[in-house]
Scaffold this motif. Structure first.
Motif, PDB file in Angstrom:
ATOM      1  N   UNK A  61       0.908  -1.182  -0.158  1.00  0.00           N
ATOM      2  CA  UNK A  61      -0.071  -0.049   0.021  1.00  0.00           C
ATOM      3  C   UNK A  61       0.964   1.172   0.041  1.00  0.00           C
ATOM      4  N   UNK A  62       0.124   2.370  -0.208  1.00  0.00           N
ATOM      5  CA  UNK A  62       0.805   3.795  -0.100  1.00  0.00           C
ATOM      6  C   UNK A  62       1.698   3.807   1.232  1.00  0.00           C
ATOM      7  N   UNK A  63       1.000   3.571   2.147  1.00  0.00           N
ATOM      8  CA  UNK A  63       1.869   3.805   3.325  1.00  0.00           C
ATOM      9  C   UNK A  63       2.845   2.702   3.801  1.00  0.00           C
ATOM     10  N   UNK A  64       2.520   1.416   3.194  1.00  0.00           N
ATOM     11  CA  UNK A  64       3.685   0.594   3.495  1.00  0.00           C
ATOM     12  C   UNK A  64       4.968   0.908   2.638  1.00  0.00           C
ATOM     13  N   UNK A  65       4.733   1.321   1.403  1.00  0.00           N
ATOM     14  CA  UNK A  65       5.746   1.817   0.508  1.00  0.00           C
ATOM     15  C   UNK A  65       6.672   2.753   1.609  1.00  0.00           C
ATOM     16  N   UNK A  66       6.006   3.724   1.992  1.00  0.00           N
ATOM     17  CA  UNK A  66       6.677   4.892   2.868  1.00  0.00           C
ATOM     18  C   UNK A  66       7.484   3.989   4.015  1.00  0.00           C
ATOM     19  N   UNK A  67       6.806   3.340   4.719  1.00  0.00           N
ATOM     20  CA  UNK A  67       7.354   2.669   5.853  1.00  0.00           C
ATOM     21  C   UNK A  67       8.363   1.746   5.441  1.00  0.00           C
ATOM     22  N   UNK A  68       8.299   1.167   4.557  1.00  0.00           N
ATOM     23  CA  UNK A  68       9.498   0.149   3.890  1.00  0.00           C
ATOM     24  C   UNK A  68      10.523   0.769   3.527  1.00  0.00           C
ATOM     25  N   UNK A  69      10.364   1.981   2.720  1.00  0.00           N
ATOM     26  CA  UNK A  69      11.423   2.838   2.185  1.00  0.00           C
ATOM     27  C   UNK A  69      12.365   3.558   3.128  1.00  0.00           C
ATOM     28  N   UNK A  70      11.298   4.106   4.355  1.00  0.00           N
ATOM     29  CA  UNK A  70      12.255   4.732   5.416  1.00  0.00           C
ATOM     30  C   UNK A  70      12.955   3.440   6.238  1.00  0.00           C
ATOM     31  N   UNK A 120      12.511   7.373  13.849  1.00  0.00           N
ATOM     32  CA  UNK A 120      11.732   8.044  12.765  1.00  0.00           C
ATOM     33  C   UNK A 120      10.293   8.222  13.056  1.00  0.00           C
ATOM     34  N   UNK A 121       9.625   7.737  13.800  1.00  0.00           N
ATOM     35  CA  UNK A 121       8.249   7.657  13.992  1.00  0.00           C
ATOM     36  C   UNK A 121       7.731   9.150  14.338  1.00  0.00           C
ATOM     37  N   UNK A 122       8.397   9.830  15.135  1.00  0.00           N
ATOM     38  CA  UNK A 122       7.741  10.995  15.635  1.00  0.00           C
ATOM     39  C   UNK A 122       7.427  12.036  14.329  1.00  0.00           C
ATOM     40  N   UNK A 123       8.277  12.031  13.279  1.00  0.00           N
ATOM     41  CA  UNK A 123       7.864  12.864  12.214  1.00  0.00           C
ATOM     42  C   UNK A 123       7.050  12.176  11.212  1.00  0.00           C
ATOM     43  N   UNK A 124       6.565  11.021  11.415  1.00  0.00           N
ATOM     44  CA  UNK A 124       5.803  10.346  10.280  1.00  0.00           C
ATOM     45  C   UNK A 124       4.323  10.259  10.692  1.00  0.00           C
ATOM     46  N   UNK A 125       3.524  10.286   9.897  1.00  0.00           N
ATOM     47  CA  UNK A 125       2.043  10.312   9.745  1.00  0.00           C
ATOM     48  C   UNK A 125       1.537   8.841  10.968  1.00  0.00           C
ATOM     49  N   UNK A 126       0.435   9.150  11.508  1.00  0.00           N
ATOM     50  CA  UNK A 126      -0.069   7.969  12.021  1.00  0.00           C
ATOM     51  C   UNK A 126      -0.169   6.661  11.150  1.00  0.00           C
ATOM     52  N   UNK A 127      -0.675   6.937   9.931  1.00  0.00           N
ATOM     53  CA  UNK A 127      -0.895   5.795   9.021  1.00  0.00           C
ATOM     54  C   UNK A 127       0.192   5.243   8.565  1.00  0.00           C
ATOM     55  N   UNK A 128       1.566   5.906   8.348  1.00  0.00           N
ATOM     56  CA  UNK A 128       2.660   5.149   8.124  1.00  0.00           C
ATOM     57  C   UNK A 128       3.362   4.428   9.226  1.00  0.00           C
ATOM     58  N   UNK A 129       3.198   5.141  10.403  1.00  0.00           N
ATOM     59  CA  UNK A 129       3.560   4.435  11.656  1.00  0.00           C
ATOM     60  C   UNK A 129       2.894   3.040  11.703  1.00  0.00           C
ATOM     61  N   UNK A 130       1.469   3.112  11.293  1.00  0.00           N
ATOM     62  CA  UNK A 130       0.769   1.739  11.639  1.00  0.00           C
ATOM     63  C   UNK A 130       0.806   0.815  10.491  1.00  0.00           C
ATOM     64  N   UNK A 131       1.791   1.116   9.434  1.00  0.00           N
ATOM     65  CA  UNK A 131       1.922   0.247   8.214  1.00  0.00           C
ATOM     66  C   UNK A 131       3.099  -0.740   8.524  1.00  0.00           C
ATOM     67  N   UNK A 132       3.742  -0.600   9.669  1.00  0.00           N
ATOM     68  CA  UNK A 132       4.843  -1.664   9.928  1.00  0.00           C
ATOM     69  C   UNK A 132       4.410  -2.922  10.506  1.00  0.00           C
ATOM     70  N   UNK A 133       5.211  -3.895  10.875  1.00  0.00           N
ATOM     71  CA  UNK A 133       4.889  -5.101  11.298  1.00  0.00           C
ATOM     72  C   UNK A 133       4.180  -4.830  13.119  1.00  0.00           C
ATOM     73  N   UNK A 134       3.491  -5.550  13.390  1.00  0.00           N
ATOM     74  CA  UNK A 134       2.775  -5.509  14.719  1.00  0.00           C
ATOM     75  C   UNK A 134       3.340  -6.704  15.666  1.00  0.00           C
ATOM     76  N   UNK A 135       3.372  -6.610  16.724  1.00  0.00           N
ATOM     77  CA  UNK A 135       3.557  -7.606  17.796  1.00  0.00           C
ATOM     78  C   UNK A 135       2.740  -8.796  17.629  1.00  0.00           C
ATOM     79  N   UNK A 136       3.507  -9.952  17.613  1.00  0.00           N
ATOM     80  CA  UNK A 136       2.650 -11.330  17.457  1.00  0.00           C
ATOM     81  C   UNK A 136       1.843 -11.755  18.476  1.00  0.00           C
TER      82      UNK A 136
END
Length: 295
Positions: free
Chosen positions: A118-127, A279-295
């Motif tokens: 997704x757009x947000x995942x692109x940004x998350x994994x690029x960062x 990096x999270x502080x400067x990123x949008x909430x949707x980008x922060x949420x696009x990363x892996x979650x705790x199992x």
């Protein structure tokens, strides 16, 4: 060095308002285990004017032993772009990309060989800029190590990585390009247990991106991977078997348990989260949420 596509370079491209160009004029390839059968374009580029690094050769004949890794597994060759038969010179295209591929090499066998972003995942994994070091690539590396380099080029960044991620996302939106994460790393387990994803498979997946095979798959043919949230194909793609495309299935087929996979996936997810905290502080909430979650 795929004979089916023109090559403008293997690194350092510029995406500008009128298209894409390359600024290096050459390529830098691994040579470990190199044969003409495996990589004919690279093998034939090794001639006068190219430079071999860290290889062992017979001083009397000049013949190189590409299987000899007594110095390091990180053997290389640098050669001019014009040594590749299907090179495009000048190294530029006057149109915009239809697909963007983020490339990683996951030595832990967790990430799928291909996933749709997704757009947000692109940004998350690029960062995040994730890849892994394995034994032999750098001095002192004995076991697989996760490594993160923001935007896959942290030493060269002037601004916060989120600025570049927003620029990338804006271009994807403007030109309607889709994005994928391609993992050329290990399948069926981590380094030492699993095996490196076949180059044949990786090339077929790249073909599937470019020829529209993946773009034409309906949403019902994609499934979300637990923890990482990446979208994986439900079925085989071209000649790539279904179980290769689904990491947990590949582990189980190779004699590993689901619990072992989930533990390794959880450990890798934690490394992503730790890295992204910078990096999270400067990123949008949707980008922060696009990363892996705790199992």
């Amino acid at each position: 060095a795929d004979p089916k596509r023109e090559l403008i370079g293997d690194d350092e491209h510029v995406w500008h308002p009128k298209g894409v160009f390359n600024i290096e004029g050459g390529c830098y390839a691994k040579t470990i285990g190199l044969t003409r059968e495996k990589e004919p374009e690279i093998y034939d580029a090794i001639r006068f004017g190219s430079v071999l690094e860290n290889v062992v050769f017979d001083e009397s004949s000049g013949k190189v032993d590409f299987d000899n890794v007594s110095i390091t597994e990180n053997t290389r060759v640098a050669y001019p772009l014009k040594y590749i038969p299907n090179a495009r010179i000048p190294a530029k295209v006057e149109h915009h990309p239809k697909q963007i591929i983020l490339l990683t090499c996951d030595a832990f066998g967790v990430l799928p060989p291909i996933s749709k972003l997704t757009k947000d995942q692109v940004m998350y994994h690029f960062i995040s800029g994730y890849t892994a070091k394995v034994a032999g690539t750098e001095e002192g590396v004995k076991e697989p190590e996760a490594t993160f380099s923001a935007c896959f080029g942290a030493p060269f960044l002037v601004w916060h990585p989120f600025v570049y991620a927003e620029m990338l996302a804006a271009k994807l939106d403007k030109y309607g390009a889709s994005a994928y994460l391609v993992n050329t790393g290990w399948v069926g387990g981590p380094h030492g247990t699993g095996s490196r994803c076949s180059l044949k498979y990786t090339r077929q997946l790249i073909d599937a991106i470019h020829d529209g095979t993946l773009e034409s798959l309906p949403d019902s043919e994609w499934e979300e991977m637990p923890v990482f949230g990446l979208m994986m194909p439900k079925s085989g793609i071209k000649d790539v078997p279904r179980e290769v495309l689904r990491p947990e299935d590949a582990w189980k087929q190779n004699g590993q348990s689901a619990a072992e996979f989930q533990k390794t996936a959880g450990n890798l997810a934690a490394l992503f989260q730790k890295n992204f905290a910078d990096f999270a502080e400067r990123c949008s909430p949707s980008v922060r949420a696009a990363g892996p979650k705790k199992a």
